[in-house]
Scaffold this motif. Sequence first.
Motif, PDB file in Angstrom:
ATOM      1  N   LEU A  40       0.855  -1.084  -0.117  1.00  0.00           N
ATOM      2  CA  LEU A  40      -0.130   0.136   0.106  1.00  0.00           C
ATOM      3  C   LEU A  40       0.687   1.262  -0.067  1.00  0.00           C
ATOM      4  CD1 LEU A  40      -2.720  -1.066   2.638  1.00  0.00           C
ATOM      5  CD2 LEU A  40      -2.944  -0.941   0.281  1.00  0.00           C
ATOM      6  N   ARG A  41       0.563   2.177  -0.893  1.00  0.00           N
ATOM      7  CA  ARG A  41       1.555   3.399  -0.991  1.00  0.00           C
ATOM      8  C   ARG A  41       1.312   4.207   0.445  1.00  0.00           C
ATOM      9  NH1 ARG A  41       0.434   8.282  -5.383  1.00  0.00           N
ATOM     10  NH2 ARG A  41       2.249   9.154  -5.129  1.00  0.00           N
ATOM     11  N   TRP A  42       0.042   4.238   0.856  1.00  0.00           N
ATOM     12  CA  TRP A  42      -0.184   4.820   2.099  1.00  0.00           C
ATOM     13  C   TRP A  42      -1.047   3.760   3.116  1.00  0.00           C
ATOM     14  CZ3 TRP A  42       1.261   9.733   2.681  1.00  0.00           C
ATOM     15  CH2 TRP A  42       1.513  10.577   1.416  1.00  0.00           C
ATOM     16  N   ARG A  43      -0.516   3.737   4.256  1.00  0.00           N
ATOM     17  CA  ARG A  43      -1.139   2.833   5.299  1.00  0.00           C
ATOM     18  C   ARG A  43      -1.216   3.562   6.693  1.00  0.00           C
ATOM     19  NH1 ARG A  43      -1.059  -2.698   5.893  1.00  0.00           N
ATOM     20  NH2 ARG A  43       0.809  -2.915   4.503  1.00  0.00           N
ATOM     21  N   ASN A  44      -2.429   4.011   7.187  1.00  0.00           N
ATOM     22  CA  ASN A  44      -2.659   4.779   8.122  1.00  0.00           C
ATOM     23  C   ASN A  44      -3.393   3.997   9.379  1.00  0.00           C
ATOM     24  OD1 ASN A  44      -1.852   6.741   6.346  1.00  0.00           O
ATOM     25  ND2 ASN A  44      -3.934   7.218   5.583  1.00  0.00           N
ATOM     26  N   SER A  45      -3.503   4.751  10.454  1.00  0.00           N
ATOM     27  CA  SER A  45      -3.928   4.061  11.606  1.00  0.00           C
ATOM     28  C   SER A  45      -5.529   4.335  11.561  1.00  0.00           C
ATOM     29  CB  SER A  45      -3.759   5.046  12.831  1.00  0.00           C
ATOM     30  OG  SER A  45      -4.301   6.499  12.615  1.00  0.00           O
ATOM     31  N   THR A  46      -6.318   3.342  12.290  1.00  0.00           N
ATOM     32  CA  THR A  46      -7.635   3.208  12.062  1.00  0.00           C
ATOM     33  C   THR A  46      -8.525   3.482  13.247  1.00  0.00           C
ATOM     34  OG1 THR A  46      -7.262   0.967  12.510  1.00  0.00           O
ATOM     35  CG2 THR A  46      -7.353   1.552  10.278  1.00  0.00           C
ATOM     36  N   GLU A  47      -7.737   3.748  14.386  1.00  0.00           N
ATOM     37  CA  GLU A  47      -8.507   3.932  15.702  1.00  0.00           C
ATOM     38  C   GLU A  47      -9.633   4.937  15.686  1.00  0.00           C
ATOM     39  OE1 GLU A  47      -4.643   1.707  16.792  1.00  0.00           O
ATOM     40  OE2 GLU A  47      -5.509   3.239  15.244  1.00  0.00           O
ATOM     41  N   ASN A  48      -9.022   6.146  15.085  1.00  0.00           N
ATOM     42  CA  ASN A  48      -9.811   7.343  15.067  1.00  0.00           C
ATOM     43  C   ASN A  48     -10.332   7.456  13.553  1.00  0.00           C
ATOM     44  OD1 ASN A  48      -9.961   8.151  17.890  1.00  0.00           O
ATOM     45  ND2 ASN A  48      -7.580   8.723  17.686  1.00  0.00           N
ATOM     46  N   ASP A  49     -11.387   8.058  13.416  1.00  0.00           N
ATOM     47  CA  ASP A  49     -11.749   8.486  11.977  1.00  0.00           C
ATOM     48  C   ASP A  49     -11.001   9.668  11.660  1.00  0.00           C
ATOM     49  OD1 ASP A  49     -13.009   9.331   9.631  1.00  0.00           O
ATOM     50  OD2 ASP A  49     -14.899   8.293  10.311  1.00  0.00           O
ATOM     51  N   PHE A  50     -10.503  10.006  10.460  1.00  0.00           N
ATOM     52  CA  PHE A  50      -9.752  10.933  10.006  1.00  0.00           C
ATOM     53  C   PHE A  50     -10.290  11.937   9.692  1.00  0.00           C
ATOM     54  CE2 PHE A  50      -6.115   8.124  10.265  1.00  0.00           C
ATOM     55  CZ  PHE A  50      -4.833   9.003   9.997  1.00  0.00           C
ATOM     56  N   VAL A  51     -11.793  12.166   9.400  1.00  0.00           N
ATOM     57  CA  VAL A  51     -12.498  13.184   9.438  1.00  0.00           C
ATOM     58  C   VAL A  51     -12.534  14.024  10.828  1.00  0.00           C
ATOM     59  CG1 VAL A  51     -14.120  12.083   7.779  1.00  0.00           C
ATOM     60  CG2 VAL A  51     -14.752  12.072  10.144  1.00  0.00           C
ATOM     61  N   LYS A  52     -12.109  13.550  11.891  1.00  0.00           N
ATOM     62  CA  LYS A  52     -12.000  14.110  13.299  1.00  0.00           C
ATOM     63  C   LYS A  52     -10.715  14.751  13.428  1.00  0.00           C
ATOM     64  CE  LYS A  52     -15.128  11.230  15.857  1.00  0.00           C
ATOM     65  NZ  LYS A  52     -15.349  10.331  16.996  1.00  0.00           N
ATOM     66  N   LEU A  53      -9.832  14.538  12.415  1.00  0.00           N
ATOM     67  CA  LEU A  53      -8.254  14.979  12.629  1.00  0.00           C
ATOM     68  C   LEU A  53      -7.916  16.014  11.682  1.00  0.00           C
ATOM     69  CD1 LEU A  53      -6.644  11.371  13.114  1.00  0.00           C
ATOM     70  CD2 LEU A  53      -7.815  12.904  14.944  1.00  0.00           C
ATOM     71  N   LEU A  54      -7.016  17.100  12.297  1.00  0.00           N
ATOM     72  CA  LEU A  54      -6.144  17.886  11.338  1.00  0.00           C
ATOM     73  C   LEU A  54      -4.680  17.734  11.435  1.00  0.00           C
ATOM     74  CD1 LEU A  54      -8.369  20.932  11.833  1.00  0.00           C
ATOM     75  CD2 LEU A  54      -8.275  19.885   9.723  1.00  0.00           C
ATOM     76  N   TYR A  55      -3.942  17.591  10.607  1.00  0.00           N
ATOM     77  CA  TYR A  55      -2.730  17.550  10.758  1.00  0.00           C
ATOM     78  C   TYR A  55      -1.953  18.809  10.694  1.00  0.00           C
ATOM     79  CZ  TYR A  55       2.383  16.590  10.087  1.00  0.00           C
ATOM     80  OH  TYR A  55       3.698  16.313  10.611  1.00  0.00           O
ATOM     81  N   ASN A  56      -0.822  19.165  11.994  1.00  0.00           N
ATOM     82  CA  ASN A  56      -0.322  20.231  12.285  1.00  0.00           C
ATOM     83  C   ASN A  56      -1.438  21.149  13.185  1.00  0.00           C
ATOM     84  OD1 ASN A  56       2.114  21.863  12.408  1.00  0.00           O
ATOM     85  ND2 ASN A  56       1.394  23.030  10.968  1.00  0.00           N
ATOM     86  N   TYR A  57      -2.439  20.527  13.685  1.00  0.00           N
ATOM     87  CA  TYR A  57      -3.480  21.095  14.299  1.00  0.00           C
ATOM     88  C   TYR A  57      -2.768  21.953  15.617  1.00  0.00           C
ATOM     89  CZ  TYR A  57      -7.971  21.982  16.886  1.00  0.00           C
ATOM     90  OH  TYR A  57      -8.886  22.704  17.561  1.00  0.00           O
ATOM     91  N   ASP A  58      -2.124  21.484  16.345  1.00  0.00           N
ATOM     92  CA  ASP A  58      -1.323  22.274  17.370  1.00  0.00           C
ATOM     93  C   ASP A  58      -0.467  23.233  17.046  1.00  0.00           C
ATOM     94  OD1 ASP A  58      -2.516  20.214  18.875  1.00  0.00           O
ATOM     95  OD2 ASP A  58      -0.566  19.648  20.071  1.00  0.00           O
ATOM     96  N   ALA A  59      -0.379  23.601  15.646  1.00  0.00           N
ATOM     97  CA  ALA A  59       0.421  24.798  15.335  1.00  0.00           C
ATOM     98  C   ALA A  59      -0.593  26.086  15.420  1.00  0.00           C
ATOM     99  CB  ALA A  59       0.921  24.703  13.790  1.00  0.00           C
ATOM    100  N   ILE A  60      -1.827  25.896  15.456  1.00  0.00           N
ATOM    101  CA  ILE A  60      -2.728  26.755  15.587  1.00  0.00           C
ATOM    102  C   ILE A  60      -2.810  27.183  16.977  1.00  0.00           C
ATOM    103  CG2 ILE A  60      -5.042  27.543  15.423  1.00  0.00           C
ATOM    104  CD1 ILE A  60      -5.441  25.318  13.342  1.00  0.00           C
ATOM    105  N   ALA A  61      -2.298  28.403  17.233  1.00  0.00           N
ATOM    106  CA  ALA A  61      -2.138  28.815  18.715  1.00  0.00           C
ATOM    107  C   ALA A  61      -3.612  29.585  18.751  1.00  0.00           C
ATOM    108  CB  ALA A  61      -1.057  30.085  18.597  1.00  0.00           C
ATOM    109  N   GLU A  62      -4.159  29.297  19.814  1.00  0.00           N
ATOM    110  CA  GLU A  62      -5.734  29.823  20.143  1.00  0.00           C
ATOM    111  C   GLU A  62      -5.518  31.380  20.528  1.00  0.00           C
ATOM    112  OE1 GLU A  62      -9.822  28.977  22.942  1.00  0.00           O
ATOM    113  OE2 GLU A  62      -7.887  27.544  22.974  1.00  0.00           O
ATOM    114  N   GLY A  63      -6.396  32.123  19.958  1.00  0.00           N
ATOM    115  CA  GLY A  63      -6.449  33.434  20.061  1.00  0.00           C
ATOM    116  C   GLY A  63      -5.352  34.280  19.119  1.00  0.00           C
TER     117      GLY A  63
END
Length: 344
Positions: free
Chosen positions: A200-223
């Motif tokens: 498989l070209r891409w092989r990802n985790s399956t525990e959490n649905d990726f529609v709930k995830l954003l990559y680099n989300y913690d780079a967003i500083a609240e406010g």
Amino acid sequence: MYISGKESELLISELRAELGARLDGGGKNLIARCPFCGKEGKFGVYIGRETARKKPFMAHCFSCGRSTTTLERLLENLGRMDLLPADTASLDTLPEKALFPLEDVQEEVDDEVGIVPMPDYWRRTFTHPYLQGRGFTYDDYDCFPVGTTCRLNRRWDDYVIFPVVDAGDTVGYVARHTWSKEEIDAHNRWAKRSGDYKILRWRNSTENDFVKLLYNYDAIAEGETDTVVLVEGIFDVVVLTRKLDLYDNRRIAAVATFGKKISRTQIYKLQSKGVRTVVIGYDGDAVEAVKHTASELSAYFEVLIADIPDPEKDWEDLSPEEIYRVFAYGLKTPVEYQLTKIQQ
């Protein structure tokens, strides 16, 4: 019902005080504790311009699902009918569908995710031939953790594996095989005849649905982070961060949606951090996806589109100068984008 500008400003001010509400990042919604179920931060009152799907002062709770579709019904449920402009229609004249639709319940935005373990023997790396070939620098390795299983886990041989982090926790991972598409296709044709395993070209985790995830989300500083550039995948995030030198930029962050669409949960996650402007930076050939995503986002944020002139190219194909020109001179509003792509 017509509401003048002054009446609207007064209503918004009074509702903010009544609900203890704050403006969301786009300035189009009041966010507050739900007056019905008490869930903090899940009740929204729309205060933007009227659209085909939204009218000012519609309200909805993303926890219990209770909604109001008119200002009158919202004020009635809050016990503040004294705020209703005097020249509006009587409640008796309103059609039945405008009343509080207890049965018209929308699903709750489920943003809960669990911690996900990385594959056995995964270790972070700061140098890798495949990533070096894609232009990775020390700053990239430092900013975007990536690793391998050091050939101690055959299932993950020849993969580079990126953890997906949310609030400091690993909530998923994305693995990219280091072979080219041509090499993988050739192997899989042979594997089909020989009965060997497919790659498989891409092989990802399956525990959490990726529609709930954003990559680099913690780079967003609240406010602090005002603008987010939405891209399709991890390598797009890395490339834009490197070529626009966003490593230490607290006002702008590149974030991936893991594909050419965005979910309600991902929208909620951006909104909850106070993001005001979203720049859609999907690949140049993703015209219909860009149009749809712009429509989804426009109710919550100021939306711009970074239009790559050549549909055959993506961010990795462009030089820093070309990317700068796209962001300096090529940003379009959704309407401008629709007009330029009218034949596509």
